[in-house]
Design a protein around this motif. Structure first.
Motif, PDB file in Angstrom:
ATOM      1  N   GLY A 189      -5.708 -11.356 -10.576  1.00  0.00           N
ATOM      2  CA  GLY A 189      -5.044 -11.294 -11.866  1.00  0.00           C
ATOM      3  C   GLY A 189      -6.086 -11.066 -12.934  1.00  0.00           C
ATOM      4  N   LEU A 190      -5.653 -10.846 -14.142  1.00  0.00           N
ATOM      5  CA  LEU A 190      -6.571 -10.577 -15.241  1.00  0.00           C
ATOM      6  C   LEU A 190      -6.201 -11.441 -16.439  1.00  0.00           C
ATOM      7  N   THR A 191      -7.085 -11.504 -17.410  1.00  0.00           N
ATOM      8  CA  THR A 191      -6.757 -12.211 -18.639  1.00  0.00           C
ATOM      9  C   THR A 191      -5.495 -11.624 -19.255  1.00  0.00           C
ATOM     10  N   GLU A 192      -5.367 -10.296 -19.169  1.00  0.00           N
ATOM     11  CA  GLU A 192      -4.208  -9.610 -19.760  1.00  0.00           C
ATOM     12  C   GLU A 192      -2.897  -9.935 -19.053  1.00  0.00           C
ATOM     13  N   THR A 193      -2.966 -10.459 -17.825  1.00  0.00           N
ATOM     14  CA  THR A 193      -1.748 -10.822 -17.082  1.00  0.00           C
ATOM     15  C   THR A 193      -1.656 -12.331 -16.901  1.00  0.00           C
ATOM     16  N   ASN A 194      -2.445 -13.072 -17.670  1.00  0.00           N
ATOM     17  CA  ASN A 194      -2.480 -14.530 -17.558  1.00  0.00           C
ATOM     18  C   ASN A 194      -2.727 -14.982 -16.120  1.00  0.00           C
ATOM     19  N   ALA A 195      -3.666 -14.256 -15.474  1.00  0.00           N
ATOM     20  CA  ALA A 195      -4.176 -14.565 -14.129  1.00  0.00           C
ATOM     21  C   ALA A 195      -3.224 -14.192 -13.000  1.00  0.00           C
ATOM     22  N   LEU A 196      -2.133 -13.512 -13.298  1.00  0.00           N
ATOM     23  CA  LEU A 196      -1.159 -13.194 -12.255  1.00  0.00           C
ATOM     24  C   LEU A 196      -1.181 -11.723 -11.850  1.00  0.00           C
ATOM     25  N   ALA A 197      -0.818 -11.479 -10.592  1.00  0.00           N
ATOM     26  CA  ALA A 197      -0.559 -10.139 -10.052  1.00  0.00           C
ATOM     27  C   ALA A 197      -0.214 -10.280  -8.583  1.00  0.00           C
ATOM     28  N   ALA A 198      -1.158 -10.830  -7.785  1.00  0.00           N
ATOM     29  CA  ALA A 198      -0.910 -10.962  -6.346  1.00  0.00           C
ATOM     30  C   ALA A 198      -1.684 -12.155  -5.806  1.00  0.00           C
ATOM     31  N   ASN A 199      -1.150 -12.747  -4.735  1.00  0.00           N
ATOM     32  CA  ASN A 199      -1.803 -13.890  -4.087  1.00  0.00           C
ATOM     33  C   ASN A 199      -1.669 -13.777  -2.579  1.00  0.00           C
ATOM     34  N   ASN A 200      -2.664 -14.310  -1.892  1.00  0.00           N
ATOM     35  CA  ASN A 200      -2.655 -14.336  -0.432  1.00  0.00           C
ATOM     36  C   ASN A 200      -3.122 -15.714   0.001  1.00  0.00           C
ATOM     37  N   ALA A 201      -2.460 -16.308   0.988  1.00  0.00           N
ATOM     38  CA  ALA A 201      -2.821 -17.671   1.394  1.00  0.00           C
ATOM     39  C   ALA A 201      -2.379 -17.940   2.824  1.00  0.00           C
ATOM     40  N   GLY A 202      -2.980 -18.968   3.403  1.00  0.00           N
ATOM     41  CA  GLY A 202      -2.554 -19.479   4.701  1.00  0.00           C
ATOM     42  C   GLY A 202      -2.626 -18.461   5.825  1.00  0.00           C
ATOM     43  N   ASP A 203      -1.609 -18.464   6.680  1.00  0.00           N
ATOM     44  CA  ASP A 203      -1.572 -17.560   7.829  1.00  0.00           C
ATOM     45  C   ASP A 203      -1.542 -16.098   7.398  1.00  0.00           C
ATOM     46  N   LEU A 204      -0.923 -15.840   6.261  1.00  0.00           N
ATOM     47  CA  LEU A 204      -0.865 -14.462   5.762  1.00  0.00           C
ATOM     48  C   LEU A 204      -2.271 -13.954   5.444  1.00  0.00           C
ATOM     49  N   TYR A 205      -3.087 -14.832   4.896  1.00  0.00           N
ATOM     50  CA  TYR A 205      -4.455 -14.464   4.538  1.00  0.00           C
ATOM     51  C   TYR A 205      -5.277 -14.184   5.799  1.00  0.00           C
ATOM     52  N   SER A 206      -5.080 -14.990   6.822  1.00  0.00           N
ATOM     53  CA  SER A 206      -5.782 -14.754   8.083  1.00  0.00           C
ATOM     54  C   SER A 206      -5.338 -13.435   8.714  1.00  0.00           C
ATOM     55  N   GLU A 207      -4.076 -13.097   8.530  1.00  0.00           N
ATOM     56  CA  GLU A 207      -3.534 -11.860   9.100  1.00  0.00           C
ATOM     57  C   GLU A 207      -4.017 -10.631   8.339  1.00  0.00           C
TER      58      GLU A 207
END
Length: 571
Positions: A365-383
């Motif tokens: 994310g960026l300052t312009e998006t208040n830190a949001l856009a995409a996230n990855n975590a857990g099993d999805l991140y390992s995949e």
């Protein structure tokens, strides 16, 4: 219960999100914001003052831990309201006025942010690594009426900006005694004297970010867009939890109180939004670090039973390395999150192997998006360890475009564009820059190059903008080049990033000097020390009397210089 890997399927993500957002705190509906329709959280308060009341739903709880201080949330509110009353009663701060603050990660940073936004004034958190000239620019550009700062920042500013009043935080300088934070608020009520009507789309903050050109730009965000971020992360964790056998991924406590370690600056959206603001509605203890040190961090994780860690990826990797050398009881740790820079896939694997009870995560994310856009975590991140993840359905849209703004297809690399209620309103006093990146339909052009795969997962590949990201800090090469060329012996300079295993990138420069005025690294570093924050001063410097090489258009051949620098350092 279905596994997290089911969420790779976009349709499954949509179905799960619709289930968790059908009612209650995470309920969503469409609203028109600046001419465009967006999904927003229907139960979100109208403004940040209302948002802060969400912390009262947990009863009495420890909000901030700093050194030997344990501050309950009720005291946080009291201090914030006392300061808010002082701002109005003593300094005449009104709705829309700008109030800047800059300091180490002290509890008073949070009090200042809450006080300013509670009365409809605009919070201006300035980078605490900035030097005097940079602080002067931020204060003047933002038109701040008041500056709240610790001793170091006040002394850096010195006699600049003489018309801007000041409040000192934790200063031992006798000259600051009359403007001491607690002296200023001591006779004020612990409840708000004058509540101000503030609507969701009123300005809440101006946060400065370095882009590809000159001085940092002030990113103006509304109350709604700021609050959207913590609600979004609660929704994200709820989505992951709905599809997981894991009871707790770090943000929200079950049994013991959730606790987060603050290892990044509060003036970044990661620190202010993902840590400070997110902790309020979930009742999460916020443990402040004075300065990053992985050994100290592990001690705090053990002592305070930290459940969630959020920092730049290098920090979480250093935690793993330090824990291997000197193990502590860190069984409370569940979330090991990163943002602000890429994390090599092999680090994800190592984190999983060494911190078996934790769920590694990364966000983009960026300052312009208040830190949001995409996230990855857990099993999805390992995949998909090379991906920065997916956006929540409905709430954020992503697309990839070419140089002409045409949409690109799956797996095609182009500029990442982001659309959602999280997006900023404009760059402060800079409509031209706003129009360059924010179109009439609400799409923000990030300046980052990436692609979306067939599952809607985002992969960041490079940057279009001439910026370097060093340990999560954006550095505008043009700004550093301009400062270097102020030296009377310098004809021209090219500044660029070179790979660094720990920080992602570090800053390098090749400097062309006047023939009879050759300088060295010591002289240039000393010259820049009063002009630029330390992290902006290049760590690799090369000096020559020859002019810098050019490409056909006459521009400096920065790519060539970068390749030569990488080759030189590698020897």
């Amino acid at each position: 219960m279905a596994g997290q890997l089911d969420l790779i399927d976009p349709q499954k993500r949509l179905e799960t999100f619709e289930k968790i957002s059908s009612e209650g705190l995470l309920g969503v509906n469409k609203e028109t914001i600046r001419g465009n329709e967006y999904y927003v959280f229907s139960e979100s308060p109208d403004n940040l003052l209302g948002y802060y009341q969400l912390g009262l739903t947990h009863g009495e709880w420890t909000h901030v831990v700093f050194e030997d201080q344990q501050i309950p949330y009720s005291e946080t509110l009291s201090r914030s309201y006392q300061l808010a009353n002082s701002l109005q009663n003593i300094y005449g701060i009104e709705k829309g006025d700008k109030v800047a603050f800059s300091m180490r990660n002290y509890p008073e940073w949070m009090f200042a942010y809450m006080a300013v936004t509670s009365i409809g004034a605009v919070a201006v958190p300035l980078n605490s690594w900035w030097q005097g000239d940079e602080l002067e620019y931020g204060l003047n550009n933002s038109e701040s009426r008041l500056f709240i700062a610790d001793q170091e920042r006040l002394e850096r500013l010195g006699d600049k900006c003489p018309d801007i009043k000041r409040i000192s935080v934790r200063s031992k300088n006798p000259e600051h005694s009359d403007i001491d934070f607690y002296k200023v608020i001591e006779n004020q009520n612990k409840t708000l004297d004058n509540e101000v009507a503030v609507s969701p789309d009123d300005d809440a903050s101006i946060m400065y970010t370095s882009g590809s050109t000159g001085h940092p730009k002030g990113v103006v965000s509304s109350h709604r867009s700021v609050m959207f971020a913590p609600f979004y992360w609660i929704a994200l964790q709820t989505l992951l939890k709905e599809s997981s056998d894991e009871e707790n991924l770090g943000i929200m406590g079950e049994g013991d109180q959730a606790a987060v370690l603050v290892s990044v600056p509060l003036f970044h959206v990661t620190g202010s939004h993902a840590i400070f603001l997110l902790s309020i509605p979930v009742g999460r203890k916020t443990v402040l670090m004075h300065k990053w040190d992985p050994e100290v961090a592990l001690d705090l994780i053990e002592r305070e039973k930290i459940s969630d860690f959020t920092g730049v990826p290098t920090m979480s990797y250093e935690l793993v390395e330090a824990q291997k050398k000197n193990p502590r009881d860190i069984s409370s740790l569940r979330g090991l999150n990163g943002g602000g820079a890429a994390r090599p896939p092999e680090q994800v694997k190592e984190m999983r192997e060494n911190f078996k009870d934790t769920s590694p995560g990364i966000g983009y994310g960026l300052t312009e998006t208040n830190a949001l856009a995409a996230n990855n975590a857990g099993d999805l991140y390992s995949e998909k360890p090379s991906s920065t993840g997916f956006p929540l359905p409905k709430l954020i849209d992503l697309k990839i475009v070419d140089d002409d703004g045409n949409d690109l297809g799956t797996d095609e690399i182009g500029e990442v564009c982001i659309r959602g209620a999280c997006n900023f309103k404009n760059y402060w006093k800079n409509q031209d820059a706003t129009d360059e990146v924010l179109d009439a339909e609400g799409w923000f052009r990030s300046g980052d190059l990436g692609l979306l795969d067939s599952d809607g997962f985002l992969y960041i590949k490079d940057r279009k903008k001439d910026i370097v990201i060093r340990g999560g800090e954006n550095i505008a090469c043009l700004e550093v080049e301009a400062a270097i060329t102020e030296h009377p012996s310098v004809l021209e300079a090219s500044v660029f990033g070179i790979p660094d295993e720990r920080l992602g990138e570090k800053l390098a420069t090749v400097v062309s000097c006047r023939e009879d005025q050759m300088i060295d690294e010591v002289e240039l570093s000393g010259f820049l020390a009063s002009k630029l924050a330390k992290f902006k001063i290049p760590e690799f410097m090369k000096f020559q009397t020859e002019k810098l090489p050019r490409i056909a258009s006459g521009k400096i051949a920065k790519k060539q210089l970068r390749e030569e620098a990488v080759s030189t350092i590698g020897k």
